[in-house]
Design a protein around this motif. Structure first.
Motif, PDB file in Angstrom:
ATOM      1  N   ALA A 177      12.076   0.861   5.054  1.00  0.00           N
ATOM      2  CA  ALA A 177      11.742  -0.519   4.695  1.00  0.00           C
ATOM      3  C   ALA A 177      12.788  -1.111   3.756  1.00  0.00           C
ATOM      4  CB  ALA A 177      10.354  -0.591   4.073  1.00  0.00           C
ATOM      5  N   ASP A 178      13.162  -0.369   2.717  1.00  0.00           N
ATOM      6  CA  ASP A 178      14.189  -0.848   1.791  1.00  0.00           C
ATOM      7  C   ASP A 178      14.975   0.340   1.257  1.00  0.00           C
ATOM      8  OD1 ASP A 178      15.389  -3.070   0.168  1.00  0.00           O
ATOM      9  OD2 ASP A 178      14.730  -1.735  -1.433  1.00  0.00           O
ATOM     10  N   VAL A 214       7.938   3.771   3.614  1.00  0.00           N
ATOM     11  CA  VAL A 214       7.480   2.665   2.769  1.00  0.00           C
ATOM     12  C   VAL A 214       8.305   2.668   1.484  1.00  0.00           C
ATOM     13  CG1 VAL A 214       5.502   1.740   1.506  1.00  0.00           C
ATOM     14  CG2 VAL A 214       5.159   2.855   3.734  1.00  0.00           C
ATOM     15  N   SER A 215       9.027   1.576   1.267  1.00  0.00           N
ATOM     16  CA  SER A 215       9.842   1.457   0.056  1.00  0.00           C
ATOM     17  C   SER A 215      10.107  -0.028  -0.184  1.00  0.00           C
ATOM     18  CB  SER A 215      11.165   2.222   0.226  1.00  0.00           C
ATOM     19  OG  SER A 215      11.845   1.800   1.382  1.00  0.00           O
ATOM     20  N   HIS A 271       9.542  -3.872  -1.690  1.00  0.00           N
ATOM     21  CA  HIS A 271       8.412  -4.793  -1.799  1.00  0.00           C
ATOM     22  C   HIS A 271       7.394  -4.516  -0.692  1.00  0.00           C
ATOM     23  CE1 HIS A 271       6.091  -8.446  -2.226  1.00  0.00           C
ATOM     24  NE2 HIS A 271       6.756  -8.714  -3.337  1.00  0.00           N
ATOM     25  N   ALA A 272       6.118  -4.604  -1.001  1.00  0.00           N
ATOM     26  CA  ALA A 272       5.049  -4.335  -0.031  1.00  0.00           C
ATOM     27  C   ALA A 272       5.142  -5.220   1.208  1.00  0.00           C
ATOM     28  CB  ALA A 272       3.680  -4.515  -0.700  1.00  0.00           C
ATOM     29  N   LEU A 273       5.618  -6.459   1.035  1.00  0.00           N
ATOM     30  CA  LEU A 273       5.760  -7.372   2.178  1.00  0.00           C
ATOM     31  C   LEU A 273       6.619  -6.773   3.293  1.00  0.00           C
ATOM     32  CD1 LEU A 273       6.329 -10.940   0.711  1.00  0.00           C
ATOM     33  CD2 LEU A 273       4.550 -10.240   2.310  1.00  0.00           C
ATOM     34  N   SER A 326       7.109  -3.533   4.277  1.00  0.00           N
ATOM     35  CA  SER A 326       6.395  -2.540   5.088  1.00  0.00           C
ATOM     36  C   SER A 326       5.262  -3.164   5.891  1.00  0.00           C
ATOM     37  CB  SER A 326       5.838  -1.421   4.197  1.00  0.00           C
ATOM     38  OG  SER A 326       6.900  -0.751   3.567  1.00  0.00           O
ATOM     39  N   MET A 327       4.592  -4.158   5.305  1.00  0.00           N
ATOM     40  CA  MET A 327       3.508  -4.835   6.026  1.00  0.00           C
ATOM     41  C   MET A 327       4.044  -5.509   7.286  1.00  0.00           C
ATOM     42  SD  MET A 327       1.504  -6.595   2.808  1.00  0.00           S
ATOM     43  CE  MET A 327       0.817  -7.837   3.862  1.00  0.00           C
ATOM     44  N   LYS A 376       5.239  -2.864   9.975  1.00  0.00           N
ATOM     45  CA  LYS A 376       4.129  -2.206  10.679  1.00  0.00           C
ATOM     46  C   LYS A 376       3.521  -3.139  11.729  1.00  0.00           C
ATOM     47  CE  LYS A 376       0.184   0.778   9.906  1.00  0.00           C
ATOM     48  NZ  LYS A 376       0.772   2.017  10.408  1.00  0.00           N
ATOM     49  N   ASP A 411       3.309   6.497   8.593  1.00  0.00           N
ATOM     50  CA  ASP A 411       3.790   5.881   7.367  1.00  0.00           C
ATOM     51  C   ASP A 411       4.088   6.970   6.348  1.00  0.00           C
ATOM     52  OD1 ASP A 411       3.307   3.311   8.504  1.00  0.00           O
ATOM     53  OD2 ASP A 411       1.187   3.598   8.065  1.00  0.00           O
ATOM     54  N   ALA A 420       5.182   7.721   2.518  1.00  0.00           N
ATOM     55  CA  ALA A 420       5.235   7.067   1.213  1.00  0.00           C
ATOM     56  C   ALA A 420       5.410   8.117   0.119  1.00  0.00           C
ATOM     57  CB  ALA A 420       3.958   6.266   0.964  1.00  0.00           C
TER      58      ALA A 420
END
Length: 150
Positions: A41-42, A100-101, A103-105, A107-108, A111, A124, A126
């Motif tokens: 993700a990041d 997952v890494s 900001h939460a936005l 990964s959301m 997905k 996922d 994490a």
């Protein structure tokens, strides 16, 4: 092991190779790393262990994202999702892993895009502090939707 099976394995590996046999077996059971996409993700702040990246690896974002306004954030997400959509469509992925890494936005959105394009649930991965990285895999149809009907 059965003698017939053992002799067939020996004959196959002598004619082709152990690697070829392993490749065929993995494909047969759906465990072929060449059909697996790992999405980070990041990639920026935290070190991602190499062993988590199975198959092809795609970095969705790297470093800071511009969150000054809603429109700049949305433009960034749409641009990155368009690029990811190309990757998701270029191959018949059988497994997608999301690390997952950031900001939460991120990964959301990843997905949701994976599900919308491929119609598969992602694994996922994490970070859980002292426990390190763990993989969470929820089969939404079986574990949530069908289970709630009973």
């Amino acid at each position: 092991m059965d003698k017939k099976l053992n002799s067939a394995i020996v004959a196959f590996t002598e004619k082709f190779s152990e690697e070829k046999l392993l490749e065929l077996l993995r494909k047969s059971i759906g465990d072929d790393p060449s059909d697996t996409l790992t999405i980070i993700a990041d990639k920026g702040l935290h070190h991602i262990p190499k062993e988590l990246c199975i198959g092809e690896t795609y970095v969705f974002s790297s470093g800071q994202i511009n969150v000054e306004t809603d429109s700049t954030t949305q433009r960034f997400l749409v641009e990155r999702m368009r690029e990811l959509a190309k990757v998701l469509k270029e191959k018949n992925w059988t497994k997608v892993r999301i690390i997952v890494s950031g900001h939460a936005l991120l990964s959301m959105q990843i997905k949701l895009l994976v599900y919308r394009i491929l119609h598969i649930d992602s694994e996922d991965i994490a970070y859980f502090g002292p426990d390190g990285y763990r993989t969470i895999s929820v089969n939404f149809r079986k574990d949530v939707l069908l289970a709630s009907d009973s």
